[in-house]
Design a protein around this motif. Structure first.
Motif, PDB file in Angstrom:
ATOM      1  N   VAL A  10     123.282  66.362  39.489  1.00 31.79           N
ATOM      2  CA  VAL A  10     122.846  67.623  40.091  1.00 31.79           C
ATOM      3  C   VAL A  10     121.535  67.424  40.846  1.00 31.79           C
ATOM      4  CG1 VAL A  10     122.057  69.967  39.618  1.00 31.79           C
ATOM      5  CG2 VAL A  10     124.056  69.069  38.423  1.00 31.79           C
ATOM      6  N   SER A  11     120.593  66.749  40.240  1.00 32.50           N
ATOM      7  CA  SER A  11     119.275  66.589  40.875  1.00 32.50           C
ATOM      8  C   SER A  11     119.356  65.800  42.178  1.00 32.50           C
ATOM      9  CB  SER A  11     118.277  65.953  39.916  1.00 32.50           C
ATOM     10  OG  SER A  11     118.603  64.619  39.649  1.00 32.50           O
ATOM     11  N   LYS A  20     111.977  67.324  38.627  1.00 33.31           N
ATOM     12  CA  LYS A  20     111.354  67.889  37.432  1.00 33.31           C
ATOM     13  C   LYS A  20     111.697  69.371  37.279  1.00 33.31           C
ATOM     14  CE  LYS A  20     107.571  64.626  37.469  1.00 33.31           C
ATOM     15  NZ  LYS A  20     106.136  64.433  37.619  1.00 33.31           N
ATOM     16  N   GLU A  21     112.040  70.032  38.375  1.00 36.30           N
ATOM     17  CA  GLU A  21     112.411  71.445  38.334  1.00 36.30           C
ATOM     18  C   GLU A  21     113.875  71.646  37.944  1.00 36.30           C
ATOM     19  OE1 GLU A  21     110.997  74.129  41.492  1.00 36.30           O
ATOM     20  OE2 GLU A  21     110.068  72.322  42.325  1.00 36.30           O
ATOM     21  N   ILE A  22     114.666  70.583  38.035  1.00 39.34           N
ATOM     22  CA  ILE A  22     116.094  70.668  37.736  1.00 39.34           C
ATOM     23  C   ILE A  22     116.289  70.363  36.257  1.00 39.34           C
ATOM     24  CG2 ILE A  22     118.389  69.835  38.350  1.00 39.34           C
ATOM     25  CD1 ILE A  22     116.878  71.261  40.635  1.00 39.34           C
ATOM     26  N   PRO A  24     118.288  71.970  32.424  1.00 35.42           N
ATOM     27  CA  PRO A  24     119.447  72.753  32.004  1.00 35.42           C
ATOM     28  C   PRO A  24     119.242  74.264  32.142  1.00 35.42           C
ATOM     29  CG  PRO A  24     119.120  70.949  30.487  1.00 35.42           C
ATOM     30  CD  PRO A  24     117.937  70.952  31.420  1.00 35.42           C
ATOM     31  N   GLY A  25     118.040  74.749  31.856  1.00 38.82           N
ATOM     32  CA  GLY A  25     117.782  76.179  31.916  1.00 38.82           C
ATOM     33  C   GLY A  25     117.420  76.708  33.290  1.00 38.82           C
ATOM     34  N   THR A  26     117.401  75.832  34.293  1.00 39.33           N
ATOM     35  CA  THR A  26     117.046  76.251  35.645  1.00 39.33           C
ATOM     36  C   THR A  26     118.074  77.235  36.187  1.00 39.33           C
ATOM     37  OG1 THR A  26     115.947  74.141  36.097  1.00 39.33           O
ATOM     38  CG2 THR A  26     116.616  75.450  38.005  1.00 39.33           C
ATOM     39  N   ARG A  27     117.593  78.354  36.689  1.00 36.66           N
ATOM     40  CA  ARG A  27     118.463  79.342  37.334  1.00 36.66           C
ATOM     41  C   ARG A  27     118.632  78.889  38.783  1.00 36.66           C
ATOM     42  NH1 ARG A  27     119.532  83.584  34.289  1.00 36.66           N
ATOM     43  NH2 ARG A  27     118.227  84.005  32.485  1.00 36.66           N
ATOM     44  N   PHE A  28     119.743  78.201  39.023  1.00 40.12           N
ATOM     45  CA  PHE A  28     119.951  77.531  40.307  1.00 40.12           C
ATOM     46  C   PHE A  28     119.934  78.487  41.488  1.00 40.12           C
ATOM     47  CE2 PHE A  28     124.099  78.371  38.467  1.00 40.12           C
ATOM     48  CZ  PHE A  28     124.820  78.898  39.517  1.00 40.12           C
ATOM     49  N   LYS A  29     120.400  79.715  41.328  1.00 41.89           N
ATOM     50  CA  LYS A  29     120.437  80.678  42.437  1.00 41.89           C
ATOM     51  C   LYS A  29     119.040  81.122  42.857  1.00 41.89           C
ATOM     52  CE  LYS A  29     124.397  82.540  40.275  1.00 41.89           C
ATOM     53  NZ  LYS A  29     125.016  83.717  39.703  1.00 41.89           N
ATOM     54  N   GLN A  30     118.062  80.926  41.995  1.00 44.29           N
ATOM     55  CA  GLN A  30     116.694  81.321  42.311  1.00 44.29           C
ATOM     56  C   GLN A  30     115.904  80.215  43.008  1.00 44.29           C
ATOM     57  OE1 GLN A  30     115.006  82.774  38.667  1.00 44.29           O
ATOM     58  NE2 GLN A  30     116.230  84.639  38.711  1.00 44.29           N
ATOM     59  N   LEU A  31     116.480  79.047  43.101  1.00 40.82           N
ATOM     60  CA  LEU A  31     115.811  77.952  43.808  1.00 40.82           C
ATOM     61  C   LEU A  31     115.857  78.232  45.308  1.00 40.82           C
ATOM     62  CD1 LEU A  31     117.265  74.912  41.837  1.00 40.82           C
ATOM     63  CD2 LEU A  31     114.950  75.851  41.673  1.00 40.82           C
ATOM     64  N   ARG A  32     114.751  78.053  45.977  1.00 40.90           N
ATOM     65  CA  ARG A  32     114.680  78.319  47.427  1.00 40.90           C
ATOM     66  C   ARG A  32     115.686  77.491  48.209  1.00 40.90           C
ATOM     67  NH1 ARG A  32     108.557  77.843  49.043  1.00 40.90           N
ATOM     68  NH2 ARG A  32     109.673  76.902  50.775  1.00 40.90           N
ATOM     69  N   THR A  64     122.683  79.465  35.039  1.00 38.01           N
ATOM     70  CA  THR A  64     121.863  78.264  34.909  1.00 38.01           C
ATOM     71  C   THR A  64     122.699  77.008  35.139  1.00 38.01           C
ATOM     72  OG1 THR A  64     122.257  77.987  32.537  1.00 38.01           O
ATOM     73  CG2 THR A  64     120.394  79.411  33.185  1.00 38.01           C
ATOM     74  N   ILE A  65     122.016  75.924  35.308  1.00 39.00           N
ATOM     75  CA  ILE A  65     122.714  74.650  35.470  1.00 39.00           C
ATOM     76  C   ILE A  65     123.468  74.303  34.187  1.00 39.00           C
ATOM     77  CG2 ILE A  65     122.400  72.182  35.889  1.00 39.00           C
ATOM     78  CD1 ILE A  65     120.040  72.962  37.731  1.00 39.00           C
ATOM     79  N   GLU A  66     122.897  74.653  33.054  1.00 39.66           N
ATOM     80  CA  GLU A  66     123.605  74.400  31.791  1.00 39.66           C
ATOM     81  C   GLU A  66     124.889  75.226  31.711  1.00 39.66           C
ATOM     82  OE1 GLU A  66     123.069  73.555  27.144  1.00 39.66           O
ATOM     83  OE2 GLU A  66     121.315  74.155  28.274  1.00 39.66           O
ATOM     84  N   ASP A  67     124.866  76.441  32.232  1.00 35.29           N
ATOM     85  CA  ASP A  67     126.080  77.257  32.265  1.00 35.29           C
ATOM     86  C   ASP A  67     127.171  76.541  33.059  1.00 35.29           C
ATOM     87  OD1 ASP A  67     124.785  79.295  30.875  1.00 35.29           O
ATOM     88  OD2 ASP A  67     124.329  80.450  32.695  1.00 35.29           O
TER      89      ASP A  67
END
Length: 76
Positions: A10-11, A20-22, A24-32, A64-67
């Motif tokens: 994914v990263s 470092k921002e990527i 499991p809990g990262t909300r991918f849709k909120q990434l610019r 999230t990416i974990e989802d």
């Protein structure tokens, strides 16, 4: 399926977002950087690496990416 390897795959899709921002809990849709082209790249990576097909609903119902990881795991 190895979560660490999945996160690494994914990263590599992100060019402007630090690895470092990527997490499991990262909300991918909120990434610019998240957009339709990145979503298509994500779908293709999952298809190639894990032989799993994702669809539009998978991105709508997962935050999230974990989802997404769990979604892919459930289809293997």
């Amino acid at each position: 399926m190895d979560k660490k390897l999945f996160m690494n795959h994914v990263s590599t899709l992100f060019f402007r977002t630090s690895s470092k921002e990527i997490k499991p809990g990262t909300r991918f849709k909120q990434l610019r950087e998240w957009n339709i082209l990145l979503a298509v790249s994500f779908v293709e990576m999952v298809k190639e690496e894990y032989q799993v097909e994702l669809n539009k609903k998978d991105f709508l119902y997962n935050d999230t990416i974990e989802d997404l990881y769990r979604c892919v795991c459930s289809r293997q």
